[in-house]
Design a protein around this motif. Structure first.
Motif, PDB file in Angstrom:
ATOM      1  N   ARG A 143      -6.212  -3.186   4.708  1.00 29.66           N
ATOM      2  CA  ARG A 143      -5.436  -2.367   3.818  1.00 29.66           C
ATOM      3  C   ARG A 143      -4.790  -3.534   2.851  1.00 29.66           C
ATOM      4  N   ASP A 150      -5.058   7.383   5.466  1.00 28.77           N
ATOM      5  CA  ASP A 150      -4.644   6.002   5.568  1.00 28.77           C
ATOM      6  C   ASP A 150      -3.823   6.059   6.918  1.00 28.77           C
ATOM      7  N   VAL A 174       0.811  -1.340   0.066  1.00 30.23           N
ATOM      8  CA  VAL A 174       0.209  -0.089  -0.063  1.00 30.23           C
ATOM      9  C   VAL A 174       0.834   1.198   0.062  1.00 30.23           C
ATOM     10  N   THR A 211       2.607   1.771  -3.291  1.00 29.02           N
ATOM     11  CA  THR A 211       1.475   2.429  -4.301  1.00 29.02           C
ATOM     12  C   THR A 211       1.202   3.785  -4.140  1.00 29.02           C
ATOM     13  N   ALA A 230      -6.032   0.219  -2.621  1.00 31.74           N
ATOM     14  CA  ALA A 230      -5.286   1.380  -2.472  1.00 31.74           C
ATOM     15  C   ALA A 230      -4.967   1.887  -4.185  1.00 31.74           C
ATOM     16  N   VAL A 284      -3.386  -3.803  -1.565  1.00 31.00           N
ATOM     17  CA  VAL A 284      -2.845  -3.066  -2.874  1.00 31.00           C
ATOM     18  C   VAL A 284      -4.071  -2.888  -3.678  1.00 31.00           C
TER      19      VAL A 284
END
Length: 346
Positions: free
Chosen positions: A150, A135, A73, A76, A155, A152
């Motif tokens: 959470r 976040d 995350v 990203t 995100a 990817v």
């Protein structure tokens, strides 16, 4: 010299007020004087520096976070920020050429596109900083939930939404940016003549959506984070927030002068035009400087200063971004076991 259009991001057109003397001398033949003026040369040199450092620095961040590091995350978020800054820096040569020639030679489409890229960078950067702040806040306040939810993929969806909103708010440049001829040269400028209030609406909207509201959200998030960490006596876990805090501070320091002068420009008749013109020149290059500061902050805010000079450039940047993921993970794990006890302190 007509100073109003050296930087093509300026929102108001002072040509008629400043070119009477130039028109008397030679109304149809323009000769560039940028290289003879100290401020113009200074801005030119700084712009070239921003382009070189920002272009290659962000390209390096994209390569590391996109191909060398495990996709998380955190990577990203930072990858998207680097792409935003990289696209803006890649467009700088057009503005630098326009500054040197004091004439726009790239046509109407590029006039609209290059200006839109600047505001796309501004909005996408601040929206991503807001997303990262939220976040971080959720991860600290609800560590167990964040650890389980959470991902990817989520995100990436949030990043796409942020880019969509940024592109939408950048549309006024595509609509109002235009090319015209004045004193024997072609200029790229904002044509607000179709609507009486267009200039004011756009300037105020950009100020609130791209500065005031994000600033308030980020301040609230960081206040909650600081309070939670202080109550849990886990101040060491705040170390990863240094990178994010530096990114936010750099954004607001770089963009605040630009918004101030754009708002002053709405009532330009009450201010000295020369001050507004040069203020917008300087504040615009300060805004552009934000695009090269981010990769620099990744390097110098990650680990101990001495170790940075011992490691390679790639290792430094990877440590700067990777440290946040590792430390946050340790914090989430520790917070999970303390969640029941810590909740009584909120």
């Amino acid at each position: 010299m007509d100073t109003s259009d050296d930087y093509d991001y300026q929102d108001y057109d002072y040509r008629d007020a400043l070119n009477d003397s130039a028109q008397e001398e030679n109304p149809f033949q323009h000769k560039t004087t940028c290289t003879k003026e100290v401020l113009c040369v200074f801005v030119l040199v700084v712009s070239v520096f921003i382009f070189l450092l920002g272009f290659f620095g962000n390209a390096l961040v994209i390569w590391i976070s996109g191909f060398k590091m495990k996709k998380t995350v955190n990577t990203t978020w930072y990858l998207s920020l680097a792409i935003s800054d990289f696209v803006f820096c890649a467009s700088l040569p057009f503005s630098i050429t326009n500054m040197v020639m004091e004439e726009w030679v790239f046509g109407r489409f590029m006039c609209k596109f290059i200006s839109s890229v600047m505001f796309l960078n501004m909005f996408s950067s601040i929206f991503l900083l807001v997303v990262i702040s939220i976040d971080r806040c959720v991860s600290v306040v609800f560590p167990v939930w964040a650890q389980n939810h959470r991902t990817v993929n989520k995100a990436s969806v949030v990043v796409c939404i942020s880019w969509f909103l940024a592109a939408t708010l950048s549309l006024p440049s595509l609509i109002f940016r235009d090319v015209g001829s004045h004193l024997g040269r072609t200029l790229c400028y904002n044509n607000y003549t179709s609507s009486q209030y267009s200039h004011k609406i756009i300037a105020v909207t950009r100020f609130f959506t791209g500065f005031v509201v994000p600033f308030i959200i980020i301040i609230i998030c960081y206040s909650i984070i600081s309070l939670r960490l202080r109550n849990n006596r886990m101040t060491k876990s705040a170390k990863p927030l240094k990178v994010m805090s530096a990114l936010v501070a750099a954004f607001f320091v770089c963009w605040l002068p630009y918004h101030v002068f754009v708002l002053l420009e709405l009532n330009h008749e009450h201010f000295d035009q020369t001050i507004l013109i040069y203020g917008l020149k300087v504040s615009t290059f300060m805004a552009a400087a934000n695009s090269f500061l981010n990769p620099v902050l990744y390097v110098f805010m990650g680990n101990d200063f001495k170790r940075k000079f011992k490691n390679s450039v790639l290792s430094k940047m990877e440590n700067a971004m990777g440290e946040e993921g590792r430390t946050t993970s340790r914090y989430l794990s520790r917070s999970s076991s303390m969640d029941g006890r810590a909740s009584t302190h909120i």
